[in-house]
Motif scaffolding. Structure first.
Motif, PDB file in Angstrom:
ATOM      1  N   SER A 279       0.820  -1.214   0.000  1.00 41.21           N
ATOM      2  CA  SER A 279       0.000   0.000   0.000  1.00 41.21           C
ATOM      3  C   SER A 279       0.851   1.260   0.000  1.00 41.21           C
ATOM      4  CB  SER A 279      -0.923  -0.020   1.225  1.00 41.21           C
ATOM      5  OG  SER A 279      -1.625   1.194   1.347  1.00 41.21           O
ATOM      6  N   ILE A 280       1.932   1.268   0.782  1.00 45.45           N
ATOM      7  CA  ILE A 280       2.801   2.443   0.851  1.00 45.45           C
ATOM      8  C   ILE A 280       3.512   2.661  -0.480  1.00 45.45           C
ATOM      9  CG2 ILE A 280       4.878   3.387   1.952  1.00 45.45           C
ATOM     10  CD1 ILE A 280       3.953   1.872   4.516  1.00 45.45           C
ATOM     11  N   ARG A 283       1.202   4.282  -2.884  1.00 45.02           N
ATOM     12  CA  ARG A 283       1.036   5.711  -2.576  1.00 45.02           C
ATOM     13  C   ARG A 283       2.249   6.495  -3.040  1.00 45.02           C
ATOM     14  NH1 ARG A 283       0.077   8.241   3.481  1.00 45.02           N
ATOM     15  NH2 ARG A 283       0.185  10.440   2.865  1.00 45.02           N
ATOM     16  N   GLN A 284       3.433   5.923  -2.885  1.00 44.31           N
ATOM     17  CA  GLN A 284       4.648   6.602  -3.330  1.00 44.31           C
ATOM     18  C   GLN A 284       4.636   6.842  -4.841  1.00 44.31           C
ATOM     19  OE1 GLN A 284       7.907   4.176  -1.500  1.00 44.31           O
ATOM     20  NE2 GLN A 284       8.546   6.177  -0.772  1.00 44.31           N
ATOM     21  N   LYS A 286       2.148   7.486  -6.684  1.00 42.64           N
ATOM     22  CA  LYS A 286       1.309   8.654  -6.963  1.00 42.64           C
ATOM     23  C   LYS A 286       2.046   9.952  -6.642  1.00 42.64           C
ATOM     24  CE  LYS A 286      -3.078   6.248  -6.133  1.00 42.64           C
ATOM     25  NZ  LYS A 286      -4.315   6.196  -5.309  1.00 42.64           N
ATOM     26  N   GLN A 439       2.959  10.388  10.404  1.00 42.84           N
ATOM     27  CA  GLN A 439       1.759  10.356   9.565  1.00 42.84           C
ATOM     28  C   GLN A 439       0.829  11.512   9.915  1.00 42.84           C
ATOM     29  OE1 GLN A 439       0.863   8.368   6.923  1.00 42.84           O
ATOM     30  NE2 GLN A 439      -0.933   9.702   6.777  1.00 42.84           N
ATOM     31  N   GLU A 453       6.710  14.701   1.517  1.00 43.55           N
ATOM     32  CA  GLU A 453       5.775  13.580   1.644  1.00 43.55           C
ATOM     33  C   GLU A 453       6.429  12.275   1.197  1.00 43.55           C
ATOM     34  OE1 GLU A 453       1.302  12.107   0.288  1.00 43.55           O
ATOM     35  OE2 GLU A 453       2.106  13.997  -0.488  1.00 43.55           O
ATOM     36  N   LEU A 457       6.963   8.888   3.396  1.00 46.12           N
ATOM     37  CA  LEU A 457       6.551   7.567   2.929  1.00 46.12           C
ATOM     38  C   LEU A 457       7.734   6.617   2.832  1.00 46.12           C
ATOM     39  CD1 LEU A 457       3.951   8.624   0.226  1.00 46.12           C
ATOM     40  CD2 LEU A 457       3.473   7.510   2.416  1.00 46.12           C
TER      41      LEU A 457
END
Length: 582
Positions: A279-280, A283-284, A286, A439, A453, A457
């Motif tokens: 999941s992380i 997100r990275q 993006k 977070q 950000e 992450l």
């Protein structure tokens, strides 16, 4: 703010409030905890120095088998005394639960006969750090420092006796860890090593020649103690050490409970770590697109690294940047999101005298005459630093991370006993809070910059990878197919960490050895963060629009540091369920 104490399990008068909690009268349970802590400090005079207490400025604990047994005897006596007491209020309920959980685990560990040795948190590192926290201004300060350095070899001698007793019980540390401590010990003892910094400090303080000479003699004695330890480790212990790093499921379960204060389902936690990591990384990807359309994560990092506005050269620039960023966080968060009164609003950022590669926090003295400090141990080959990668570390170690967590507990003398404030140490709470704080800073908009950000992450990704690596390697679980599957090997682990830990080669090596030698600690960060986030979600769902996030944070921080089961008892759903049942 409301929430100065955990919720009561019995009926409570409607007018009970934070104000009345602040006027709480100490109870019999508090007296028991205070007596335990005072007796424990008498057995650990170096810890008394860390708290800023006077009278034992030159002494160390007895790390020999006899000293360890004295601590175990104290734990047994305290647990027996608790059986005769009834909690008077909700604070007592938490204290009793925490004391039973912590002291009981210490006795389980003691019964194994093991003596821990690793590259970060065993006696050789701990006794060296104590002099760093001592005052270093007056001739008397340096006389105390010289005395403690003279006594350091005896502390190492006692620990060596415990290592031999551990070997006799069938427990020898892994060869990799022994080699690391040998190297560290020799580096401390080198002419330009960490011990030499105390002589430099005496000279710079302008004290007389006699004081400088005494410190030099103390540093020489300490250096000789480390050299003797290194020789013994190399000649007497290393030849009998196992090459295997994994400790196995049985010991790992115990170690994991020590670091988290709860019984983990290791297989579920391992699977969750893999899912969290995936999941992380998603997100990275993006965020990388925001940095440059079409860029992958690796390319985004290269773009950020090449930005001169995000680069620092040399440790002096790093220290200055750390301090400025920390001061800005204190100013921005105080009053708006957290209660940060004086003297807790002071945090010093320093470059550590060692060069091991770690970043760590040391708490303030009990009276705050010595402030909380963030230390950066920089390997000699690391001379350039990128701010985008390190901003989240400042929040983790400082505010709202460790400094706010430890500083708040130190400050609330009017509602918590000394053991709750200083004597209860649980990595899952402390590191879980610090990772939650990272977070949270993103949620509050402090990491709106895409580079900052991505850096946050990266650190979250590192902590998730550690859950997978630590549990997988030590428990012999199946490695991911991408690594070839099969039972985890250290070589697979090194490759895995290289992919997911975006830090220098020197730092990667330090971390790799650390996880192998400190089983159960590395996953406690993510495990603790998970619990904090679960508790927040549960409380928000229960209270709806009345939920007050700053008040919830105050309630958490005013608990002191407790195990995760005790944390759930204190602030979990108020349905009377027992800890661990939710």
């Amino acid at each position: 703010m409301n929430g100065a104490t955990p919720p009561r399990r019995q009926e409570q008068a409607p007018e009970a409030s934070a104000a009345s909690a602040a006027e709480r009268t100490p109870t019999a349970v508090d007296a028991c905890a205070e007596e335990h802590f005072e007796r424990w400090l008498a057995l650990h005079p170096d810890e008394a120095t860390i708290l800023g207490r006077s009278g034992v400025e030159t002494e160390y604990a007895d790390y020999s088998p006899a000293g360890r047994e004295a601590v175990a005897a104290l734990n047994r006596e305290t647990l027996a005394a608790l059986e005769e007491l009834e909690p008077a209020d909700a604070v007592d309920e938490v204290t009793v639960h925490a004391l039973r959980e912590r002291l009981g685990l210490e006795l389980e560990l003691h019964a194994t006969g093991r003596t821990e040795l690793n590259n970060l948190a065993s006696v050789p590192q701990e006794v060296r750090m104590v002099p760093e926290l001592m005052p270093q201004s007056s001739p008397q300060d340096f006389a105390h420092l010289a005395g403690r350095l003279q006594n350091l070899p005896a502390a190492l001698e006692g620990w060596w006796e415990s290592l031999l007793a551990s070997r006799a019980a069938g427990h020898v540390p892994a060869a990799r860890q022994i080699r690391a401590v040998i190297e560290q010990s020799r580096s401390y003892a080198a002419a330009d090593g960490a011990l030499s910094t105390f002589v430099d400090a005496a000279r710079q303080a302008g004290v007389d020649d006699a004081a400088v000479t005494a410190v030099r003699a103390g540093a020489a004695a300490a250096a000789a103690g480390y050299e003797r330890l290194a020789d013994r480790l190399a000649e007497d212990l290393l030849p009998t050490a196992p090459q295997a790093d994994a400790v196995g499921v049985e010991h790992y379960r115990l170690a994991s409970r020590v670091f988290t204060g709860t019984e983990l389902d290791l297989e579920e936690t391992y699977r969750w770590g893999l899912e969290e990591l995936e999941s992380i990384v998603a997100r990275q990807r993006k965020v990388a697109e925001r940095i440059r359309p079409g860029a992958d994560v690796a390319e985004a990092r290269r773009i950020l690294d090449a930005d001169p506005a995000r680069r620092l050269e040399g440790t002096e620039a790093l220290q200055d940047w750390m301090q400025r960023r920390s001061d800005e966080a204190v100013a921005a968060l105080s009053g708006a999101h957290f209660d940060i009164p004086a003297p807790m609003d002071v945090l010093e950022c320093r470059i550590a005298p060692t060069q091991d590669g770690g970043v760590y926090y040391t708490g303030p003295s009990d009276d705050f005459s010595r402030p909380g400090r963030m230390w950066w141990s920089v390997p000699p080959e690391d001379t350039s630093f990128t701010t985008w990668a390190e901003t989240t570390t400042v929040y983790h170690e400082g505010v709202p991370g460790h400094h706010l967590q430890i500083g708040t507990a130190t400050l609330v003398k009017d509602r918590l006993n000394s053991w709750r404030r200083h004597g209860c140490h649980v990595s899952g709470f402390a590191e879980g809070w610090a990772l939650y704080a990272e977070q949270l800073m993103d949620e509050l908009g402090f990491l709106a910059d895409a580079g900052d950000e991505l850096g946050m992450l990266d650190m979250q990704r590192m902590r998730a990878a550690r859950v997978v690596f630590d549990i997988g390697v030590h428990c012999g679980f199946e490695a991911p197919e991408a690594l070839g599957g099969g039972v985890w090997t250290p070589e697979q682990g090194r490759e895995f960490l290289r992919e997911h830990l975006p830090i220098s080669e020197a730092q990667q090596e330090f971390e790799f050895v650390r996880y192998l030698g400190w089983p159960g600690q590395a996953p406690s960060y993510k495990v603790g963060q998970r619990v904090f986030e679960q508790l927040r979600a549960e409380r928000r769902a229960a209270e709806g629009e009345a939920f007050d996030l700053p008040a919830f944070h105050t309630e958490l921080l005013q608990l002191g540091m407790v195990g995760l089961d005790t944390l759930r008892l204190a602030v979990g759903p108020r349905d009377g369920a027992s800890p661990g049942a939710r």
